[in-house]
Design an enzyme around this catalytic site. Structure first.
Site, PDB file in Angstrom:
ATOM      1  N   ARG A 195       0.787  -1.137   0.213  1.00 55.15           N
ATOM      2  CA  ARG A 195      -0.185  -0.080   0.020  1.00 55.15           C
ATOM      3  C   ARG A 195       0.948   1.260   0.020  1.00 55.15           C
ATOM      4  O   ARG A 195       1.882   1.351   0.732  1.00 55.15           O
ATOM      5  CB  ARG A 195      -0.849  -0.005   1.325  1.00 55.15           C
ATOM      6  CG  ARG A 195      -1.318   1.273   1.508  1.00 55.15           C
ATOM      7  CD  ARG A 195      -2.299   1.039   2.919  1.00 55.15           C
ATOM      8  NE  ARG A 195      -3.099   2.457   3.431  1.00 55.15           N
ATOM      9  CZ  ARG A 195      -2.577   3.317   4.425  1.00 55.15           C
ATOM     10  NH1 ARG A 195      -1.424   2.523   4.965  1.00 55.15           N
ATOM     11  NH2 ARG A 195      -3.220   4.165   4.641  1.00 55.15           N
TER      12      ARG A 195
ATOM     13  N   ARG B  87      -8.797  18.319   9.554  1.00 53.19           N
ATOM     14  CA  ARG B  87      -8.267  18.352  10.595  1.00 53.19           C
ATOM     15  C   ARG B  87      -8.004  19.724  11.138  1.00 53.19           C
ATOM     16  O   ARG B  87      -8.313  20.801  10.668  1.00 53.19           O
ATOM     17  CB  ARG B  87      -6.454  17.972  10.066  1.00 53.19           C
ATOM     18  CG  ARG B  87      -6.405  16.774   9.284  1.00 53.19           C
ATOM     19  CD  ARG B  87      -5.114  16.811   8.870  1.00 53.19           C
ATOM     20  NE  ARG B  87      -4.838  15.463   8.206  1.00 53.19           N
ATOM     21  CZ  ARG B  87      -4.524  14.312   8.568  1.00 53.19           C
ATOM     22  NH1 ARG B  87      -4.187  14.174   9.927  1.00 53.19           N
ATOM     23  NH2 ARG B  87      -4.286  13.419   7.861  1.00 53.19           N
TER      24      ARG B  87
ATOM     25  N   LYS C 191     -13.472   2.551   0.711  1.00 58.01           N
ATOM     26  CA  LYS C 191     -12.888   2.356   2.065  1.00 58.01           C
ATOM     27  C   LYS C 191     -14.521   2.616   3.066  1.00 58.01           C
ATOM     28  O   LYS C 191     -14.654   3.805   2.960  1.00 58.01           O
ATOM     29  CB  LYS C 191     -11.800   3.141   2.470  1.00 58.01           C
ATOM     30  CG  LYS C 191     -10.552   2.900   1.812  1.00 58.01           C
ATOM     31  CD  LYS C 191      -9.438   4.071   1.837  1.00 58.01           C
ATOM     32  CE  LYS C 191      -8.882   4.145   3.182  1.00 58.01           C
ATOM     33  NZ  LYS C 191      -7.823   4.966   3.465  1.00 58.01           N
TER      34      LYS C 191
ATOM     35  N   THR D 215      -6.661  -1.704   9.853  1.00 56.63           N
ATOM     36  CA  THR D 215      -6.510  -0.701  10.994  1.00 56.63           C
ATOM     37  C   THR D 215      -6.259  -1.249  12.398  1.00 56.63           C
ATOM     38  O   THR D 215      -7.169  -2.148  12.971  1.00 56.63           O
ATOM     39  CB  THR D 215      -7.707   0.208  11.120  1.00 56.63           C
ATOM     40  OG1 THR D 215      -7.970   0.678   9.971  1.00 56.63           O
ATOM     41  CG2 THR D 215      -7.492   1.243  11.845  1.00 56.63           C
TER      42      THR D 215
END
Length: 458
Positions: free
Chosen positions: A14, A55, A199, A257
């Site tokens: 990845r 963020r 995802k 994850t």
């Protein structure tokens, strides 16, 4: 390090497009493939788009410490944060929240309750405190953020991914099928042939799961952001549901994850992590994925080796069989019928291997949806197909360039190839699948049962 990683069991690498330049990603993809060629292996490349990660900005001193009850402001116009406020890289957040919303920062470690929204400012009260540092992520509990799945950066990165001939492109935070369809359109326009991995990490994506799976080639159970939005207790059941749904749609699925998070700083996993990986394997995905453990951890090879061991042991406990739902499903194409027949036959005969001669990999994909516990070898001359099937559960790609188009000679060459690789030996039963006319993609229509070493004309 990459050579050692591939030797330890990596099937797909990845590339995280949240970091690095286009030139660095192109160089790394070529390095992966160069090492794989040296080892006689096929290794897939997955380009992971950053997506609309929301963020906080930067702090004057790099970080602050917040306590429960503190007042704190998320201010879209603040340039440098302090103990009372911090900026946002997503000014539209002020339109997505109102009094009563719960915001989760730094992967849920810090929780804030929204008291009011005034102009560019979101006034909050800290519920769960902690240290908040530069550029930490923000999620809204329960979902509901309007940020588009594909940012301007993602659009540029898709062009780079097409240029490096990525085998898979992962789209972050898709909320519906339209996001996946747009990604596919952009990949095609860029000249890429990558498969699209959606995802699943938004609350909205759960509500639209079936349509997302139908639009994508694969999904990723992205447990990090998903767990923050829906709550950690909901993730295990959702994981099982997503894997089951993907397999029912003949699509690929990756579980990801924090699978061996402690191995970022430890050479051995915790027993809980071992159980997590093993249970993930038993759920039936095509792959389990390491993230920070190998991207930034101190023991990347140990983490890969540990995960490989756990996967191998867990697979020994899987019960082979074709579910009633699969048996009752209507078959639309000859390749599906051949795949089902091969799986059924392998369960009732002592078959040692299935060899699928394939151009596109479709037959191998359908076979991999069925739990046979028999290794499936995808024999193909197409390098792009070999790299894609690296993600298929239980499928092993083989570079196969037969010297003849005569069916019997070709089948004999396939048998010899498996024997040469040590996959079978004289006396073993194998299943061979092939399409006629030979060399035409999507044409698998024949299955043959062969006992290795016997007269091939019989």
């Amino acid at each position: 390090m990459l050579d050692a990683a591939i030797a330890a069991g990596v099937d797909v690498v990845r590339l995280n497009f949240s970091h690095g330049t286009a030139e660095e990603h192109i160089e790394r993809a070529e390095l992966v493939r160069s090492i794989a060629r040296t080892r006689g292996r096929a290794v897939g490349v997955l380009a992971d788009m950053q997506g609309p990660k929301i963020r906080v900005g930067k702090f004057k001193d790099g970080k602050i410490s917040l306590k429960p009850g503190d007042a704190f402001i998320l201010d879209a116009e603040c340039r440098l944060g302090d103990q009372t406020r911090v900026g946002l890289d997503y000014p539209e957040l002020v339109r997505d929240v109102a009094r009563g919303a719960t915001l989760l920062l730094d992967d849920g470690r810090i929780e804030m309750w929204v008291e009011s929204v005034e102009g560019s400012q979101i006034h909050c009260k800290v519920v769960q405190g902690g240290v908040l540092s530069n550029n930490k992520g923000i999620n809204r509990k329960g979902g509901g953020l309007s940020a588009a799945a594909l940012t301007d950066k993602d659009r540029e990165d898709i062009i780079t991914a097409a240029k490096l001939k990525a085998d898979f492109i992962a789209i972050s935070f898709p909320k519906d099928a339209a996001d996946v369809q747009l990604a596919r359109q952009l990949v095609t326009e860029a000249g890429g042939k990558a498969w699209i991995v959606a995802k699943i990490e938004r609350t909205e994506a759960i509500a639209n799961l079936d349509e997302i799976i139908a639009a994508a080639d694969a999904i990723m159970v992205a447990r990090g952001d998903l767990g923050v939005e829906v709550g950690d207790a909901a993730v295990p059941a959702l994981q099982k549901r997503m894997i089951r749904a993907a397999r029912e749609h003949n699509k690929l699925v990756i579980t990801a994850t924090q699978m061996m998070e402690s191995m970022i700083s430890s050479p051995i996993p915790t027993r809980a992590e071992v159980s997590d990986v093993a249970n993930a394997v038993l759920d039936g995905p095509d792959a389990v994925m390491l993230s920070a453990e190998t991207a930034a951890g101190q023991f990347p090879i140990e983490a890969i080796s540990a995960m490989s061991r756990v996967c191998s042991e867990a697979e020994k406990e899987m019960d082979p069989g074709i579910g009633q739902g699969m048996m009752d499903r209507g078959l639309l194409r000859a390749e599906e019928a051949i795949a089902m027949s091969a799986a059924f036959t392998s369960l009732h005969l002592n078959v040692k291997a299935i060899a699928a001669m394939t151009q596109s990999g479709s037959t191998a994909l359908w076979m991999s949806r069925l739990s046979t516990k028999v290794p499936i070898f995808a024999l193909t001359p197409e390098v792009e197909t070999r790299r894609k099937v690296t993600l298929f559960r239980g499928v092993y790609p083989i570079n196969f360039r037969p010297a003849s188009n005569d069916r019997d000679l070709l089948l004999a060459e396939a048998e010899d190839e498996l024997r040469r690789r040590g996959a079978v030996r004289n006396g073993d039963l194998i299943l061979l699948t092939i399409g006629e006319p030979i060399g035409k993609p999507g044409g698998t229509n024949t299955m043959k049962i062969v006992r290795v070493g016997e007269n091939r004309k019989a």
